[in-house]
Design a protein around this motif. Sequence first.
Motif, PDB file in Angstrom:
ATOM      1  N   VAL A   1       3.087   8.789  -6.774  1.00  0.00           N
ATOM      2  CA  VAL A   1       2.582   7.534  -6.204  1.00  0.00           C
ATOM      3  C   VAL A   1       1.700   6.775  -7.188  1.00  0.00           C
ATOM      4  O   VAL A   1       1.533   5.568  -7.069  1.00  0.00           O
ATOM      5  CB  VAL A   1       1.837   7.750  -4.867  1.00  0.00           C
ATOM      6  CG1 VAL A   1       2.786   8.213  -3.794  1.00  0.00           C
ATOM      7  CG2 VAL A   1       0.681   8.694  -5.018  1.00  0.00           C
ATOM      8  N   HIS A   2       1.162   7.469  -8.184  1.00  0.00           N
ATOM      9  CA  HIS A   2       0.320   6.802  -9.189  1.00  0.00           C
ATOM     10  C   HIS A   2       1.160   5.986 -10.175  1.00  0.00           C
ATOM     11  O   HIS A   2       0.621   5.170 -10.913  1.00  0.00           O
ATOM     12  CB  HIS A   2      -0.534   7.823  -9.941  1.00  0.00           C
ATOM     13  CG  HIS A   2      -1.445   8.581  -9.019  1.00  0.00           C
ATOM     14  ND1 HIS A   2      -2.518   7.998  -8.384  1.00  0.00           N
ATOM     15  CD2 HIS A   2      -1.416   9.869  -8.604  1.00  0.00           C
ATOM     16  CE1 HIS A   2      -3.119   8.888  -7.631  1.00  0.00           C
ATOM     17  NE2 HIS A   2      -2.480  10.029  -7.732  1.00  0.00           N
TER      18      HIS A   2
ATOM     19  N   THR B   1       0.847  -1.187   0.000  1.00  0.00           N
ATOM     20  CA  THR B   1       0.000   0.000   0.000  1.00  0.00           C
ATOM     21  C   THR B   1       0.882   1.237   0.000  1.00  0.00           C
ATOM     22  O   THR B   1       2.029   1.195   0.458  1.00  0.00           O
ATOM     23  CB  THR B   1      -0.936   0.042   1.221  1.00  0.00           C
ATOM     24  OG1 THR B   1      -0.145  -0.018   2.413  1.00  0.00           O
ATOM     25  CG2 THR B   1      -1.923  -1.110   1.209  1.00  0.00           C
ATOM     26  N   THR B   2       0.329   2.324  -0.524  1.00  0.00           N
ATOM     27  CA  THR B   2       1.098   3.568  -0.567  1.00  0.00           C
ATOM     28  C   THR B   2       0.176   4.761  -0.396  1.00  0.00           C
ATOM     29  O   THR B   2      -1.017   4.689  -0.687  1.00  0.00           O
ATOM     30  CB  THR B   2       1.888   3.691  -1.886  1.00  0.00           C
ATOM     31  OG1 THR B   2       2.672   4.878  -1.856  1.00  0.00           O
ATOM     32  CG2 THR B   2       0.972   3.735  -3.084  1.00  0.00           C
ATOM     33  N   ASN B   3       0.749   5.820   0.134  1.00  0.00           N
ATOM     34  CA  ASN B   3       0.095   7.122   0.129  1.00  0.00           C
ATOM     35  C   ASN B   3       1.173   8.125  -0.262  1.00  0.00           C
ATOM     36  O   ASN B   3       2.257   7.725  -0.667  1.00  0.00           O
ATOM     37  CB  ASN B   3      -0.581   7.433   1.475  1.00  0.00           C
ATOM     38  CG  ASN B   3       0.389   7.560   2.618  1.00  0.00           C
ATOM     39  OD1 ASN B   3       1.567   7.840   2.435  1.00  0.00           O
ATOM     40  ND2 ASN B   3      -0.096   7.348   3.827  1.00  0.00           N
ATOM     41  N   SER B   4       0.920   9.388  -0.139  1.00  0.00           N
ATOM     42  CA  SER B   4       1.890  10.368  -0.619  1.00  0.00           C
ATOM     43  C   SER B   4       3.153  10.441   0.239  1.00  0.00           C
ATOM     44  O   SER B   4       4.124  11.065  -0.157  1.00  0.00           O
ATOM     45  CB  SER B   4       1.248  11.745  -0.702  1.00  0.00           C
ATOM     46  OG  SER B   4       0.792  12.129   0.579  1.00  0.00           O
ATOM     47  N   HIS B   5       3.159   9.782   1.397  1.00  0.00           N
ATOM     48  CA  HIS B   5       4.297   9.893   2.309  1.00  0.00           C
ATOM     49  C   HIS B   5       5.076   8.601   2.518  1.00  0.00           C
ATOM     50  O   HIS B   5       6.221   8.628   2.939  1.00  0.00           O
ATOM     51  CB  HIS B   5       3.830  10.395   3.684  1.00  0.00           C
ATOM     52  CG  HIS B   5       3.100  11.683   3.623  1.00  0.00           C
ATOM     53  ND1 HIS B   5       3.701  12.869   3.302  1.00  0.00           N
ATOM     54  CD2 HIS B   5       1.789  11.977   3.823  1.00  0.00           C
ATOM     55  CE1 HIS B   5       2.805  13.838   3.317  1.00  0.00           C
ATOM     56  NE2 HIS B   5       1.638  13.315   3.626  1.00  0.00           N
TER      57      HIS B   5
END
Length: 154
Positions: free
Chosen positions: A117-118, A79-83
């Motif tokens: 992140v995309h 999983t990823t987010n902007s940070h």
Amino acid sequence: MFAITPRISDDTALFSLLDELRDPYNVYQQRNLLPVRFGDGSIGHIGGRIGDSQVENTDKEFRIRLDLSCYKPEEVKITTNSHRVTVHAKHEERRDNHGFVSREMTRTYKLPNDVDVHSASSTMNNNGTLTIKLSKTALEAPKEVTIPVEFNKE
């Protein structure tokens, strides 16, 4: 009675020795080093312990390599987010050479501010090395701006 103090020439060897002494189950872990080719053409190694990782941050991409040789691709969730990017791997209890074993690990990596992140992608090879790549965002060159000249009749 006297103490025997080993002479160690560099800090890396000292920390390696301390890790070996701290981990009593270390003798059961694989010590295979898997060759890895870096973006600059050099060859390094990942492995030695399950969960070892390498991070490479270049102008074009942010790359993570992680040894997940005890897990199948379907047992890994990323999983990823902007940070940050988080890798979670888990397999239920199964039989091995010594009895039964179940494993679970989570590893989180802080992302630089300039990654997209995309663009995140991941692959896992036959040796169990997971590679996660995120492209860097393109920095736009400053556009030329025309500043109008106003005529002041004073």
